[in-house]
Scaffold this active site. Structure first.
Site, PDB file in Angstrom:
ATOM      1  N   HIS A  75     -10.628  -7.314  -7.799  1.00 15.33           N
ATOM      2  CA  HIS A  75     -11.703  -6.611  -7.017  1.00 15.33           C
ATOM      3  C   HIS A  75     -11.890  -4.445  -8.514  1.00 15.33           C
ATOM      4  O   HIS A  75     -11.190  -5.344  -9.227  1.00 15.33           O
ATOM      5  CB  HIS A  75     -11.070  -6.248  -5.911  1.00 15.33           C
ATOM      6  CG  HIS A  75     -12.011  -5.429  -5.040  1.00 15.33           C
ATOM      7  ND1 HIS A  75     -11.985  -4.779  -4.053  1.00 15.33           N
ATOM      8  CD2 HIS A  75     -14.052  -6.155  -5.342  1.00 15.33           C
ATOM      9  CE1 HIS A  75     -13.260  -4.798  -3.236  1.00 15.33           C
ATOM     10  NE2 HIS A  75     -14.493  -5.264  -4.288  1.00 15.33           N
ATOM     11  N   HIS A 122      -2.696   3.365   6.678  1.00 10.43           N
ATOM     12  CA  HIS A 122      -3.026   2.333   5.822  1.00 10.43           C
ATOM     13  C   HIS A 122      -2.711   1.156   6.871  1.00 10.43           C
ATOM     14  O   HIS A 122      -3.758   0.513   7.294  1.00 10.43           O
ATOM     15  CB  HIS A 122      -3.370   1.992   4.525  1.00 10.43           C
ATOM     16  CG  HIS A 122      -4.413   3.508   3.950  1.00 10.43           C
ATOM     17  ND1 HIS A 122      -4.272   3.497   2.318  1.00 10.43           N
ATOM     18  CD2 HIS A 122      -4.905   4.284   4.429  1.00 10.43           C
ATOM     19  CE1 HIS A 122      -4.977   4.126   2.426  1.00 10.43           C
ATOM     20  NE2 HIS A 122      -5.364   5.173   2.997  1.00 10.43           N
ATOM     21  N   ASP A 137       1.045  -1.379   0.125  1.00 10.93           N
ATOM     22  CA  ASP A 137       0.022   0.159   0.189  1.00 10.93           C
ATOM     23  C   ASP A 137       0.695   1.445  -0.390  1.00 10.93           C
ATOM     24  O   ASP A 137       2.334   1.675   0.751  1.00 10.93           O
ATOM     25  CB  ASP A 137      -1.267   0.129   1.350  1.00 10.93           C
ATOM     26  CG  ASP A 137      -1.858   0.603   1.396  1.00 10.93           C
ATOM     27  OD1 ASP A 137      -3.459   0.463   1.324  1.00 10.93           O
ATOM     28  OD2 ASP A 137      -1.969   2.226   0.948  1.00 10.93           O
TER      29      ASP A 137
END
Length: 220
Positions: free
Chosen positions: A169, A100, A95
């Site tokens: 996704h 995060h 990431d």
């Protein structure tokens, strides 16, 4: 109705009762709800219940021991993956935002996951992925920057072992992929990535209407 308004209508249409039932079929537990709350606090979207249960199912089905996740978020998808992986499996999650991954570490700790089982790498996925070993991974899950999906697919093809699985996704991208009139940048790039997988001889793919859409492809 203009093309833009048709796109908005499709993207915000009410889900069918059957879709809603399937999405909630596997309920969240306390730790997953905590992960979703952390996502909201960071103003992040998160994988739906249908998506997380599918990720756990796929990881369990494959007895996955080596998984790459592009887009750590607050740990929602990572938690789902680890729950399905083999007890000695290692999740490598990338990431751009260190904040995060701090939140994700807290979620993994709440789950009691040993730190040795999660390798969190803060940085650009397109910088990190080329450093990972060819053919060494059972599963690659893409949930990063939609504008980089085509490059992620190319990297996944290299990283996956024979029999490994790519999961993309947001393959339906807010209901806009099927709207041929929509030519937003994200929509066009995701369409291109889906087509790229279809055209790769070593991938056999299917598109699942789960959450915001999951492309699942197994490598020959």
């Amino acid at each position: 109705m203009t093309p833009a308004s048709r796109s908005a209508a499709k993207a915000t249409s009410t889900p069918s009762p059957s879709w809603a039932f399937s999405e909630s079929f596997i309920a969240d537990d306390d730790t997953m709800r905590l992960a979703r709350a952390a996502s909201r606090q960071l103003a992040l979207g998160s994988a739906s219940q249908g998506v997380t249960s599918t990720l756990t199912f796929l990881a369990k089905l494959m007895h996955a021991r080596a998984v790459v996740e592009i887009g750590t978020g607050a740990g929602v998808s990572g938690l789902a993956l680890i729950r399905g992986m083999a007890p000695d499996g290692i999740l490598t999650s990338i990431d751009l935002e260190n904040e995060h991954q701090v939140a994700a570490r807290q979620i993994f700790a709440a789950e009691g996951i040993p730190t040795r089982r999660v390798r969190l790498i803060a940085g650009s996925a397109l910088t990190v992925l080329p450093k990972l070993s060819d053919g060494a991974y059972d599963l690659v899950v893409v949930d990063g920057d939609p504008l980089e999906f085509v490059e992620y697919v190319a990297q996944a093809q290299r990283l996956l072992r024979s029999g490994g699985v790519l999961v993309l996704h947001h393959a339906l991208w807010k209901g806009l992929i099927a709207d041929e009139a929509n030519e937003d940048d994200e929509t066009l790039i995701i369409r291109e990535s889906l087509q790229a997988v279809q055209e790769m001889d070593d991938f056999t793919a299917t598109l699942l209407p789960v959450g915001d859409g999951l492309l699942v492809a197994v490598k020959a």
